[in-house]
Design a protein around this motif. Structure first.
Motif, PDB file in Angstrom:
ATOM      1  N   VAL A   1       0.672  -1.298  -0.085  1.00 59.32           N
ATOM      2  CA  VAL A   1       0.007  -0.171   0.048  1.00 59.32           C
ATOM      3  C   VAL A   1       0.797   1.285  -0.063  1.00 59.32           C
ATOM      4  N   ILE A   2       1.852   1.316   0.834  1.00 57.10           N
ATOM      5  CA  ILE A   2       2.751   2.392   0.962  1.00 57.10           C
ATOM      6  C   ILE A   2       3.464   2.601  -0.269  1.00 57.10           C
ATOM      7  N   GLN A   3       4.283   1.614  -1.222  1.00 55.52           N
ATOM      8  CA  GLN A   3       4.431   1.940  -2.406  1.00 55.52           C
ATOM      9  C   GLN A   3       3.549   2.477  -3.681  1.00 55.52           C
ATOM     10  N   ILE A   4       2.372   1.649  -3.605  1.00 57.01           N
ATOM     11  CA  ILE A   4       1.297   2.333  -4.469  1.00 57.01           C
ATOM     12  C   ILE A   4       1.038   3.734  -4.088  1.00 57.01           C
ATOM     13  N   CYS A   5       0.624   4.188  -2.998  1.00 51.42           N
ATOM     14  CA  CYS A   5       0.515   5.563  -2.561  1.00 51.42           C
ATOM     15  C   CYS A   5       1.904   6.559  -2.920  1.00 51.42           C
ATOM     16  N   ALA A   6       3.070   5.894  -3.030  1.00 50.02           N
ATOM     17  CA  ALA A   6       4.013   6.679  -3.263  1.00 50.02           C
ATOM     18  C   ALA A   6       4.023   7.088  -4.645  1.00 50.02           C
ATOM     19  N   VAL A   7       4.072   6.205  -5.478  1.00 49.84           N
ATOM     20  CA  VAL A   7       4.024   6.159  -6.917  1.00 49.84           C
ATOM     21  C   VAL A   7       2.929   7.083  -7.511  1.00 49.84           C
ATOM     22  N   ALA A   8       1.670   6.735  -7.172  1.00 47.98           N
ATOM     23  CA  ALA A   8       0.448   7.534  -7.343  1.00 47.98           C
ATOM     24  C   ALA A   8       0.300   8.734  -6.751  1.00 47.98           C
ATOM     25  N   LYS A   9       1.124   9.060  -5.815  1.00 47.94           N
ATOM     26  CA  LYS A   9       1.069  10.520  -5.136  1.00 47.94           C
ATOM     27  C   LYS A   9      -0.333  10.751  -4.438  1.00 47.94           C
ATOM     28  N   ILE A  10      -0.824   9.391  -3.623  1.00 48.15           N
ATOM     29  CA  ILE A  10      -2.035   9.895  -3.076  1.00 48.15           C
ATOM     30  C   ILE A  10      -1.540   9.710  -1.437  1.00 48.15           C
ATOM     31  N   PRO A  11      -2.541  10.223  -0.532  1.00 45.69           N
ATOM     32  CA  PRO A  11      -2.117  10.199   0.880  1.00 45.69           C
ATOM     33  C   PRO A  11      -2.169   8.793   1.270  1.00 45.69           C
ATOM     34  N   VAL A  12      -1.248   8.332   2.246  1.00 48.91           N
ATOM     35  CA  VAL A  12      -1.101   6.992   2.554  1.00 48.91           C
ATOM     36  C   VAL A  12      -1.873   6.779   3.965  1.00 48.91           C
ATOM     37  N   SER A  13      -2.243   7.763   4.697  1.00 42.58           N
ATOM     38  CA  SER A  13      -2.830   7.771   6.127  1.00 42.58           C
ATOM     39  C   SER A  13      -4.091   7.034   6.060  1.00 42.58           C
TER      40      SER A  13
END
Length: 421
Positions: free
Chosen positions: A121-133
């Motif tokens: 999830v963290i990697q996907i959020c980083a690539v997609a530039k969406i909030p991880v929280s």
């Protein structure tokens, strides 16, 4: 002192150590049983009877099968495929993430499920530039509610069934928890996708570390074997009465099959068992029996009934026990909270001539509604740092969800478990 008073004193000391965790939970549980033995409330055989209880055997077998799912890479593969197929839409990602987490948590460790999916999830959020929280909070919530679907999904569920059996009553069935677990899981998803995510902070991923465990090549044959074993075990438990094989036997056969087929080694099987939970069960079951036979449970029940009235509504008792169980589990082990309240719940229900089943179902489900603090359950703690959460973030997200969970319980529980025959 009478056996009832002695038992209540031991219970009070155990409750103190459960809440403070000044000594390990398993030590507290076993120590309580030994104390009751030394004080003459339990016989030497009864003190350690929990170690041979069929429920302990059942849980040990399922721990091994769950470990095999992660060792073979089956759980990781399922999770990664589902989460990645959701794309980069915040809502789609959260929905897919919660769905797979709920399913995995129903048949395996919710802690392991979160640990497996979190780096993805963290990697996907980083690539997609969406909030991880918001995604990580949804992950923790899904792991907690998903465990309520089956008897082996979370320790409180199996403890409720074991306590019924220890007091001479028919235990809950393997899928009976799904009657409330499924509606609760759906309610949790709807809440997080609509209201809950708005209460979450919107922190982004700062750095991404490659998770080698997710990328490690696994043997596809072992994944298939593990899948077959899991399906057969679940079917065997679901149709226990039809095939005549007890659930604990099915679980152990499945665990042995995982080792014999090479899905995991003998050492990995031992490491996969949560021994704290095993010994916590083993220690608390004799205490539950002592509460029943010594009259301590009846003393507490009479006191509670005296406070809420001579003829209390069974629904009032359900609500009261839900709130008490849910409140305790925010600050102490949910297994310990359930273990403390289960025999009391049975005594209170029986004192007014009501069925103990709706009361115990409420206690067990409430013990899994551990949403409002970062220490309430391991999944909450796991996402704390990566999600950049503060204590109050859990309160803001979790408190309304606790209310939602209580409403679901009040609607569903009386429908499937009538208060009176």
């Amino acid at each position: 002192m009478s056996p009832a008073v002695i038992t209540l004193c031991v219970l009070a000391v155990a409750a103190f150590f459960f809440v403070t965790e000044l000594i390990p939970l398993a030590v507290t549980a076993i120590g309580a049983s030994i104390a009751l033995g030394l004080l003459g409330v339990l016989t030497p055989q009864q003190v350690f009877s929990g170690l041979s209880d069929s429920t302990v055997v059942l849980f040990a077998g399922m721990f091994v099968i769950g470990a095999a799912m992660f060792q073979t890479g089956l759980a990781q593969k399922i999770g990664i495929k589902v989460v990645k197929s959701a794309g980069t839409s915040e809502n789609r990602l959260m929905a897919a993430l919660m769905c797979i987490t709920i399913l995995l948590s129903a048949v395996s460790s919710n802690t392991a499920t979160v640990a497996c999916l979190m780096p993805v999830v963290i990697q996907i959020c980083a690539v997609a530039k969406i909030p991880v929280s918001p995604q990580l909070m949804a992950l923790a919530v899904a792991a907690n509610v998903g465990g309520t679907i089956t008897m082996v999904g979370t320790p409180p569920n199996i403890l409720m069934s074991a306590t019924l059996q220890a007091t001479g009553l028919e235990p809950f069935g393997f899928f009976e928890f799904a009657y409330i677990g499924v509606p609760l899981s759906i309610a949790g998803m709807v809440y997080m996708l609509s209201i809950g995510r708005k209460f979450c902070p919107r922190h982004y991923v700062e750095t991404v570390e490659n998770d080698k465990a997710s990328d490690e090549v696994k043997d596809p044959k072992k994944m298939i074997i593990c899948t077959v074993i899991l399906i057969l075990v679940v079917l065997g438990m679901a149709f226990e009465k039809n095939i005549g094989i007890p659930m604990q036997t099915t679980a152990i056969i499945g665990a042995l099959a995982c080792v014999l087929t090479g899905c995991l080694s003998e050492k990995q099987a031992y490491l996969g068992i949560d021994w704290v939970t095993i010994f916590l069960f083993a220690g608390m079951l004799p205490l539950a029996s002592a509460m029943d036979k010594s009259g301590a449970g009846k003393m507490i029940a009479d006191g509670v009934v005296g406070i809420i009235g001579d003829n209390p509504s069974p629904m009032l008792i359900v609500v009261a026990m839900f709130i008490l169980s849910c409140g305790l589990t925010q600050f102490m082990s949910n297994t310990a909270a359930a273990a403390l309240l289960a025999p009391i719940g049975i005594s209170i229900a029986q004192s007014i001539g009501a069925s103990p089943y709706p009361v115990l179902m409420a206690i067990g489900i409430a013990a899994s509604c551990a949403f409002t603090t970062p220490v309430a359950t391991p999944p909450n703690t796991l996402v704390l740092i990566s999600g950049h959460f503060k204590f109050m973030d859990y309160v803001k997200v979790g408190l309304p969800l606790v209310v939602v969970s209580l409403v679901v319980c009040m609607i569903v529980i009386p429908f499937f478990w009538p208060f009176f025959p």
